[in-house]
Design a protein around this motif. Structure first.
Motif, PDB file in Angstrom:
ATOM      1  N   VAL A 116       0.848  -1.293   0.061  1.00 61.19           N
ATOM      2  CA  VAL A 116       0.035   0.049  -0.110  1.00 61.19           C
ATOM      3  C   VAL A 116       0.875   1.283   0.124  1.00 61.19           C
ATOM      4  O   VAL A 116       0.571   2.112  -0.792  1.00 61.19           O
ATOM      5  CB  VAL A 116      -1.059  -0.039   1.197  1.00 61.19           C
ATOM      6  N   ILE A 117       1.912   1.224   0.723  1.00 64.64           N
ATOM      7  CA  ILE A 117       2.794   2.295   0.907  1.00 64.64           C
ATOM      8  C   ILE A 117       3.354   2.880  -0.440  1.00 64.64           C
ATOM      9  O   ILE A 117       3.661   3.629  -1.114  1.00 64.64           O
ATOM     10  CB  ILE A 117       3.956   2.319   2.040  1.00 64.64           C
ATOM     11  N   ALA A 118       3.904   1.602  -1.064  1.00 66.75           N
ATOM     12  CA  ALA A 118       4.557   1.658  -2.567  1.00 66.75           C
ATOM     13  C   ALA A 118       3.551   1.971  -3.609  1.00 66.75           C
ATOM     14  O   ALA A 118       3.917   2.950  -4.358  1.00 66.75           O
ATOM     15  CB  ALA A 118       5.148   0.302  -2.911  1.00 66.75           C
ATOM     16  N   LEU A 119       2.267   1.785  -3.525  1.00 65.20           N
ATOM     17  CA  LEU A 119       1.455   2.369  -4.308  1.00 65.20           C
ATOM     18  C   LEU A 119       1.002   3.772  -4.158  1.00 65.20           C
ATOM     19  O   LEU A 119       0.930   4.288  -5.255  1.00 65.20           O
ATOM     20  CB  LEU A 119      -0.177   1.365  -4.074  1.00 65.20           C
ATOM     21  N   LEU A 120       0.969   4.085  -2.985  1.00 58.39           N
ATOM     22  CA  LEU A 120       0.953   5.439  -2.624  1.00 58.39           C
ATOM     23  C   LEU A 120       2.135   6.492  -2.959  1.00 58.39           C
ATOM     24  O   LEU A 120       2.027   7.639  -3.476  1.00 58.39           O
ATOM     25  CB  LEU A 120       0.726   5.695  -1.140  1.00 58.39           C
ATOM     26  N   VAL A 121       3.491   5.824  -2.945  1.00 58.70           N
ATOM     27  CA  VAL A 121       4.608   6.683  -3.015  1.00 58.70           C
ATOM     28  C   VAL A 121       4.712   6.569  -4.915  1.00 58.70           C
ATOM     29  O   VAL A 121       4.927   7.833  -5.265  1.00 58.70           O
ATOM     30  CB  VAL A 121       5.806   6.205  -2.616  1.00 58.70           C
ATOM     31  N   PHE A 122       4.618   5.625  -5.247  1.00 62.35           N
ATOM     32  CA  PHE A 122       5.151   5.426  -6.839  1.00 62.35           C
ATOM     33  C   PHE A 122       3.849   5.591  -7.549  1.00 62.35           C
ATOM     34  O   PHE A 122       3.958   6.199  -8.862  1.00 62.35           O
ATOM     35  CB  PHE A 122       5.488   4.227  -7.186  1.00 62.35           C
ATOM     36  N   GLY A 123       2.581   5.470  -7.218  1.00 67.81           N
ATOM     37  CA  GLY A 123       1.451   5.397  -8.006  1.00 67.81           C
ATOM     38  C   GLY A 123       1.386   4.209  -8.811  1.00 67.81           C
ATOM     39  O   GLY A 123       2.281   3.298  -9.020  1.00 67.81           O
ATOM     40  N   ARG A 131       3.568   3.801 -11.952  1.00 66.87           N
ATOM     41  CA  ARG A 131       5.188   4.032 -12.201  1.00 66.87           C
ATOM     42  C   ARG A 131       5.531   2.614 -11.037  1.00 66.87           C
ATOM     43  O   ARG A 131       6.762   2.311 -11.291  1.00 66.87           O
ATOM     44  CB  ARG A 131       5.796   5.113 -11.473  1.00 66.87           C
ATOM     45  N   LEU A 132       4.678   1.991 -10.334  1.00 69.38           N
ATOM     46  CA  LEU A 132       5.017   0.913  -9.579  1.00 69.38           C
ATOM     47  C   LEU A 132       5.508  -0.372 -10.397  1.00 69.38           C
ATOM     48  O   LEU A 132       6.565  -0.742  -9.887  1.00 69.38           O
ATOM     49  CB  LEU A 132       3.958   0.439  -8.782  1.00 69.38           C
ATOM     50  N   PRO A 133       5.217  -0.741 -11.367  1.00 69.74           N
ATOM     51  CA  PRO A 133       5.840  -1.745 -12.300  1.00 69.74           C
ATOM     52  C   PRO A 133       7.284  -1.530 -12.644  1.00 69.74           C
ATOM     53  O   PRO A 133       8.181  -2.377 -12.592  1.00 69.74           O
ATOM     54  CB  PRO A 133       4.972  -1.889 -13.338  1.00 69.74           C
ATOM     55  N   GLN A 134       7.345  -0.314 -13.083  1.00 72.93           N
ATOM     56  CA  GLN A 134       8.881   0.353 -13.441  1.00 72.93           C
ATOM     57  C   GLN A 134       9.686   0.112 -12.073  1.00 72.93           C
ATOM     58  O   GLN A 134      10.993  -0.172 -12.400  1.00 72.93           O
ATOM     59  CB  GLN A 134       8.736   1.593 -14.149  1.00 72.93           C
ATOM     60  N   ALA A 135       9.315   0.616 -11.120  1.00 77.21           N
ATOM     61  CA  ALA A 135      10.175   0.750  -9.707  1.00 77.21           C
ATOM     62  C   ALA A 135      10.429  -0.625  -9.459  1.00 77.21           C
ATOM     63  O   ALA A 135      11.486  -0.838  -9.052  1.00 77.21           O
ATOM     64  CB  ALA A 135       9.332   1.579  -8.795  1.00 77.21           C
ATOM     65  N   ALA A 167      14.054  -2.421  -9.015  1.00 82.18           N
ATOM     66  CA  ALA A 167      14.530  -2.897  -8.104  1.00 82.18           C
ATOM     67  C   ALA A 167      15.290  -4.548  -8.297  1.00 82.18           C
ATOM     68  O   ALA A 167      16.198  -4.521  -7.694  1.00 82.18           O
ATOM     69  CB  ALA A 167      13.613  -2.826  -6.888  1.00 82.18           C
ATOM     70  N   GLY A 168      14.518  -4.901  -9.020  1.00 80.10           N
ATOM     71  CA  GLY A 168      14.895  -6.389  -9.409  1.00 80.10           C
ATOM     72  C   GLY A 168      16.072  -6.541 -10.024  1.00 80.10           C
ATOM     73  O   GLY A 168      16.987  -7.116  -9.845  1.00 80.10           O
ATOM     74  N   LYS A 169      16.302  -5.599 -11.076  1.00 76.67           N
ATOM     75  CA  LYS A 169      17.631  -5.481 -11.743  1.00 76.67           C
ATOM     76  C   LYS A 169      18.646  -5.098 -10.722  1.00 76.67           C
ATOM     77  O   LYS A 169      19.977  -5.677 -10.768  1.00 76.67           O
ATOM     78  CB  LYS A 169      17.347  -4.448 -12.836  1.00 76.67           C
ATOM     79  N   THR A 170      18.499  -4.120  -9.759  1.00 74.98           N
ATOM     80  CA  THR A 170      19.617  -3.664  -9.054  1.00 74.98           C
ATOM     81  C   THR A 170      19.963  -4.752  -7.820  1.00 74.98           C
ATOM     82  O   THR A 170      21.145  -5.174  -7.766  1.00 74.98           O
ATOM     83  CB  THR A 170      18.885  -2.572  -8.224  1.00 74.98           C
ATOM     84  N   LEU A 171      18.868  -5.739  -7.599  1.00 70.39           N
ATOM     85  CA  LEU A 171      19.277  -6.793  -6.473  1.00 70.39           C
ATOM     86  C   LEU A 171      20.060  -7.861  -7.475  1.00 70.39           C
ATOM     87  O   LEU A 171      20.906  -8.559  -7.001  1.00 70.39           O
ATOM     88  CB  LEU A 171      17.931  -7.277  -6.087  1.00 70.39           C
ATOM     89  N   ARG A 172      19.479  -8.192  -8.892  1.00 71.60           N
ATOM     90  CA  ARG A 172      20.471  -9.098  -9.510  1.00 71.60           C
ATOM     91  C   ARG A 172      21.979  -8.588  -9.558  1.00 71.60           C
ATOM     92  O   ARG A 172      22.888  -9.349  -9.608  1.00 71.60           O
ATOM     93  CB  ARG A 172      19.816  -9.370 -10.710  1.00 71.60           C
ATOM     94  N   ASN A 173      22.170  -7.361  -9.804  1.00 66.79           N
ATOM     95  CA  ASN A 173      23.336  -6.871 -10.201  1.00 66.79           C
ATOM     96  C   ASN A 173      24.185  -6.859  -8.909  1.00 66.79           C
ATOM     97  O   ASN A 173      25.491  -6.903  -8.803  1.00 66.79           O
ATOM     98  CB  ASN A 173      23.418  -5.245 -10.824  1.00 66.79           C
ATOM     99  N   LEU A 174      23.615  -6.768  -7.706  1.00 60.59           N
ATOM    100  CA  LEU A 174      24.324  -6.705  -6.543  1.00 60.59           C
ATOM    101  C   LEU A 174      24.634  -8.137  -6.111  1.00 60.59           C
ATOM    102  O   LEU A 174      26.032  -8.286  -5.641  1.00 60.59           O
ATOM    103  CB  LEU A 174      23.669  -6.174  -5.420  1.00 60.59           C
TER     104      LEU A 174
END
Length: 118
Positions: A14-21, A24-28, A32-39
């Motif tokens: 719910v917080i993610a929906l409120l912050v990103f809308g 934009r939530l699927p893009q965020a 985040a998934g790409k960043t986690l894979r890179n790390l």
């Protein structure tokens, strides 16, 4: 998941929906998934480089052993835990056979004195 209950996960969504809308939530989430894979890939490469740089005598080296908690558990507590988990050995003396009972002191009798104990 990560020690979170369903209520916490729902609150985070719910917080993610409120912050990103909703647009934009699927893009965020994808970013985040790409960043986690890179790390993860960077950590794996660093571990492999460290192992290859140390040579064959450290082939069983695990960087997690550098964590003080794991180091203490591995090097100091393994023997203690093994002795705790070991099956008890049978007693050498039969049950009930112990030191002789101590009799009470008579009137005016002095207790035994041990000069090494004082």
């Amino acid at each position: 998941m990560f020690g979170l209950g369903w209520m916490e996960v729902g609150a985070l969504v719910v917080i993610a929906l409120l912050v990103f809308g909703p647009d934009r939530l699927p893009q965020a989430a994808a970013q985040a998934g790409k960043t986690l894979r890179n790390l993860r890939r960077m950590a794996t490469n660093a571990r492999d480089d460290l192992r290859s740089g140390l040579g064959p005598e450290f082939s069983d080296f695990d960087p997690a052993d550098l964590n003080p908690k794991n180091f203490v558990r591995k090097h100091l507590l393994d023997d203690v835990e093994d002795s705790w988990n070991a099956t008890p050995q049978p007693a050498l003396e039969p049950v009930g056979a112990g030191p002789e009972p101590i009799s009470e002191l008579g009137f005016g009798e002095l207790p035994p004195y041990d000069p090494e104990a004082t």
